[in-house]
Scaffold this motif. Structure first.
Motif, mmCIF file in Angstrom:
data_model
loop_
_atom_site.group_PDB
_atom_site.id
_atom_site.type_symbol
_atom_site.label_atom_id
_atom_site.label_comp_id
_atom_site.label_asym_id
_atom_site.label_seq_id
_atom_site.Cartn_x
_atom_site.Cartn_y
_atom_site.Cartn_z
ATOM 1 N N ASN A 162 8.252 7.146 3.688
ATOM 2 C CA ASN A 162 9.051 8.360 3.522
ATOM 3 C C ASN A 162 10.378 8.067 2.830
ATOM 4 O O ASN A 162 10.859 8.861 2.006
ATOM 5 C CB ASN A 162 9.310 9.015 4.885
ATOM 6 N N LEU A 163 10.975 6.927 3.164
ATOM 7 C CA LEU A 163 12.255 6.554 2.578
ATOM 8 C C LEU A 163 12.109 6.199 1.096
ATOM 9 O O LEU A 163 12.952 6.579 0.270
ATOM 10 C CB LEU A 163 12.854 5.375 3.359
ATOM 11 N N ILE A 164 11.052 5.483 0.761
ATOM 12 C CA ILE A 164 10.773 5.164 -0.652
ATOM 13 C C ILE A 164 10.575 6.455 -1.441
ATOM 14 O O ILE A 164 11.096 6.616 -2.548
ATOM 15 C CB ILE A 164 9.532 4.253 -0.774
ATOM 16 N N HIS A 165 9.835 7.375 -0.850
ATOM 17 C CA HIS A 165 9.598 8.679 -1.483
ATOM 18 C C HIS A 165 10.927 9.392 -1.747
ATOM 19 O O HIS A 165 11.170 9.902 -2.842
ATOM 20 C CB HIS A 165 8.696 9.522 -0.580
ATOM 21 N N LEU A 166 11.808 9.410 -0.774
ATOM 22 C CA LEU A 166 13.077 10.120 -0.905
ATOM 23 C C LEU A 166 13.981 9.501 -1.968
ATOM 24 O O LEU A 166 14.559 10.223 -2.794
ATOM 25 C CB LEU A 166 13.812 10.127 0.444
ATOM 26 N N SER A 200 0.787 -1.240 0.000
ATOM 27 C CA SER A 200 0.000 0.000 0.000
ATOM 28 C C SER A 200 0.823 1.296 0.000
ATOM 29 O O SER A 200 0.417 2.257 -0.657
ATOM 30 C CB SER A 200 -1.003 -0.006 1.163
ATOM 31 N N PRO A 201 1.976 1.379 0.694
ATOM 32 C CA PRO A 201 2.748 2.628 0.610
ATOM 33 C C PRO A 201 3.198 2.952 -0.814
ATOM 34 O O PRO A 201 3.161 4.114 -1.239
ATOM 35 C CB PRO A 201 3.955 2.362 1.530
ATOM 36 N N ILE A 202 3.593 1.909 -1.560
ATOM 37 C CA ILE A 202 4.020 2.114 -2.947
ATOM 38 C C ILE A 202 2.834 2.537 -3.799
ATOM 39 O O ILE A 202 2.931 3.460 -4.627
ATOM 40 C CB ILE A 202 4.660 0.829 -3.512
ATOM 41 N N LEU A 203 1.700 1.880 -3.588
ATOM 42 C CA LEU A 203 0.494 2.226 -4.344
ATOM 43 C C LEU A 203 0.053 3.653 -4.035
ATOM 44 O O LEU A 203 -0.377 4.388 -4.926
ATOM 45 C CB LEU A 203 -0.640 1.239 -4.017
ATOM 46 N N LEU A 204 0.180 4.047 -2.789
ATOM 47 C CA LEU A 204 -0.202 5.404 -2.405
ATOM 48 C C LEU A 204 0.695 6.428 -3.086
ATOM 49 O O LEU A 204 0.211 7.463 -3.577
ATOM 50 C CB LEU A 204 -0.131 5.566 -0.881
ATOM 51 N N LEU A 205 1.990 6.171 -3.152
ATOM 52 C CA LEU A 205 2.914 7.101 -3.808
ATOM 53 C C LEU A 205 2.663 7.193 -5.317
ATOM 54 O O LEU A 205 3.020 8.198 -5.945
ATOM 55 C CB LEU A 205 4.362 6.669 -3.548
ATOM 56 N N MET A 250 5.589 -1.206 14.548
ATOM 57 C CA MET A 250 5.164 -1.654 13.223
ATOM 58 C C MET A 250 4.672 -0.471 12.387
ATOM 59 O O MET A 250 5.062 -0.307 11.223
ATOM 60 C CB MET A 250 4.069 -2.715 13.344
ATOM 61 N N SER A 251 3.820 0.365 12.967
ATOM 62 C CA SER A 251 3.347 1.532 12.219
ATOM 63 C C SER A 251 4.476 2.524 11.985
ATOM 64 O O SER A 251 4.514 3.205 10.959
ATOM 65 C CB SER A 251 2.177 2.208 12.945
ATOM 66 N N VAL A 252 5.424 2.603 12.918
ATOM 67 C CA VAL A 252 6.598 3.468 12.742
ATOM 68 C C VAL A 252 7.382 3.034 11.506
ATOM 69 O O VAL A 252 7.777 3.864 10.681
ATOM 70 C CB VAL A 252 7.514 3.434 13.989
ATOM 71 N N LEU A 253 7.582 1.736 11.354
ATOM 72 C CA LEU A 253 8.346 1.224 10.220
ATOM 73 C C LEU A 253 7.609 1.439 8.897
ATOM 74 O O LEU A 253 8.238 1.728 7.867
ATOM 75 C CB LEU A 253 8.661 -0.261 10.422
ATOM 76 N N PHE A 254 6.285 1.320 8.910
ATOM 77 C CA PHE A 254 5.505 1.626 7.708
ATOM 78 C C PHE A 254 5.652 3.099 7.344
ATOM 79 O O PHE A 254 5.863 3.450 6.175
ATOM 80 C CB PHE A 254 4.030 1.279 7.936
ATOM 81 N N HIS A 255 5.526 3.953 8.336
ATOM 82 C CA HIS A 255 5.655 5.406 8.151
ATOM 83 C C HIS A 255 7.036 5.751 7.598
ATOM 84 O O HIS A 255 7.182 6.474 6.607
ATOM 85 C CB HIS A 255 5.425 6.073 9.507
ATOM 86 N N TYR A 256 8.045 5.222 8.235
ATOM 87 C CA TYR A 256 9.438 5.459 7.847
ATOM 88 C C TYR A 256 9.702 4.903 6.454
ATOM 89 O O TYR A 256 10.372 5.539 5.628
ATOM 90 C CB TYR A 256 10.344 4.790 8.878
#
Length: 273
Positions: free
Chosen positions: A258-262, A147-152, A249-255
């Motif tokens: 952001n890291l994928i984005h950067l 989902s983080p990749i899909l969101l980006l 767990m949510s911290v690692l998703f959040h991080y």
């Protein structure tokens, strides 16, 4: 550079607090505050105000008045939003570029925003745990990990960001700050406290939604699109938290998002030339 030791002690204190090493955590916090004063990051007025607030939070443990808890949460949120005077957060990076087509970026190491976590911990000692987690299937976790990749892909499709792989020379500052002074702090506020506390009164899914929207709203300075993006991201982090025993767990998703984005996209957004 010596002034950055203030934030190193603060970060260590937060890590220790998250693993329930409370006494030693407060020792590191004390060192951080003293260094912050020595290096003129915080002034004596800020220290006095927060000492009084911490004492009030401790007194709350003896007589739990709900309106007082709300007032202390609002104060912690004011720290989060940098509304409390007497702070001069260090600008570590000034108008740097993550990649060729990225917009210029400033990075601050905050001391006021993380302090709110300690207030919330006194109010709610299970801040870093999830006593009401629900197990999720392998399929749900797989979709959640994607989902983080899909969101980006949404801001990429809209042209807000562009694909552009880079590892900026200042990435170590980002890795440290974004994990311990941003992701950990924000998750403590909106998942560890707000989502978990609301779950004690209302349906867990509604609590997740309210916490996610509130998370989006605190990004108001970056505009409406950012509020929407952060709110949806908050749902992802909230689900990761809901289905795990630990806030990490949510911290690692959040991080991770952001890291994928950067690394893989223009950061913080695409700069049209």
């Amino acid at each position: 550079m010596l002034a950055l030791s203030t934030h190193l002690f603060l970060a260590i204190s937060l890590i220790l607090l998250s693993f329930d090493k409370v006494k030693i955590s407060y020792i590191f916090l004390l060192f951080s505050v003293l260094l912050g004063y020595v290096f003129k990051i915080i002034d004596i007025t800020f220290i006095v105000i927060n000492v009084l607030v911490f004492i009030t939070a401790i007194l709350y443990q003896y007589k739990k008045i709900f309106i007082l808890e709300i007032a202390l949460f609002i104060y912690a949120l004011a720290l989060f939003l940098h509304f409390i005077p007497g702070v001069n957060n260090i600008k570590v990076l000034d108008q740097v570029y993550a990649s060729t087509n990225s917009a210029p970026f400033n990075l601050y190491f905050s001391i006021d925003k993380p302090l709110g976590v300690f207030i919330l911990f006194i109010l709610f000692p299970i801040l870093f745990k999830n006593t009401n987690y629900t197990k999720a299937s392998v399929l749900k976790w797989s979709l959640l990990l994607l989902s983080p990749i899909l969101l980006l892909c949404v801001p990429w499709y809209l042209g807000v960001i562009k694909l552009e792989i880079s590892i900026p020379s200042w990435i170590l500052y980002f890795l440290f700050s974004n994990l311990l002074l941003v992701a950990l702090v924000e998750e403590a506020f909106f998942r560890g406290y707000l989502q978990q506390r609301l779950t004690q009164f209302i349906h867990p899914n509604l609590a997740l939604l309210i916490a996610s929207i509130t998370f989006g709203l605190v990004h108001y300075k970056s505009g409406v699109l950012m509020i929407v993006f952060a709110s949806v991201a908050g749902v992802i982090y909230g689900l990761a938290y809901k289905h795990s025993k630990s806030l990490w767990m949510s911290v690692l998703f959040h991080y991770g998002l952001n890291l994928i984005h950067l690394i893989f996209f223009t950061y913080p957004f695409y700069l049209k030339h």
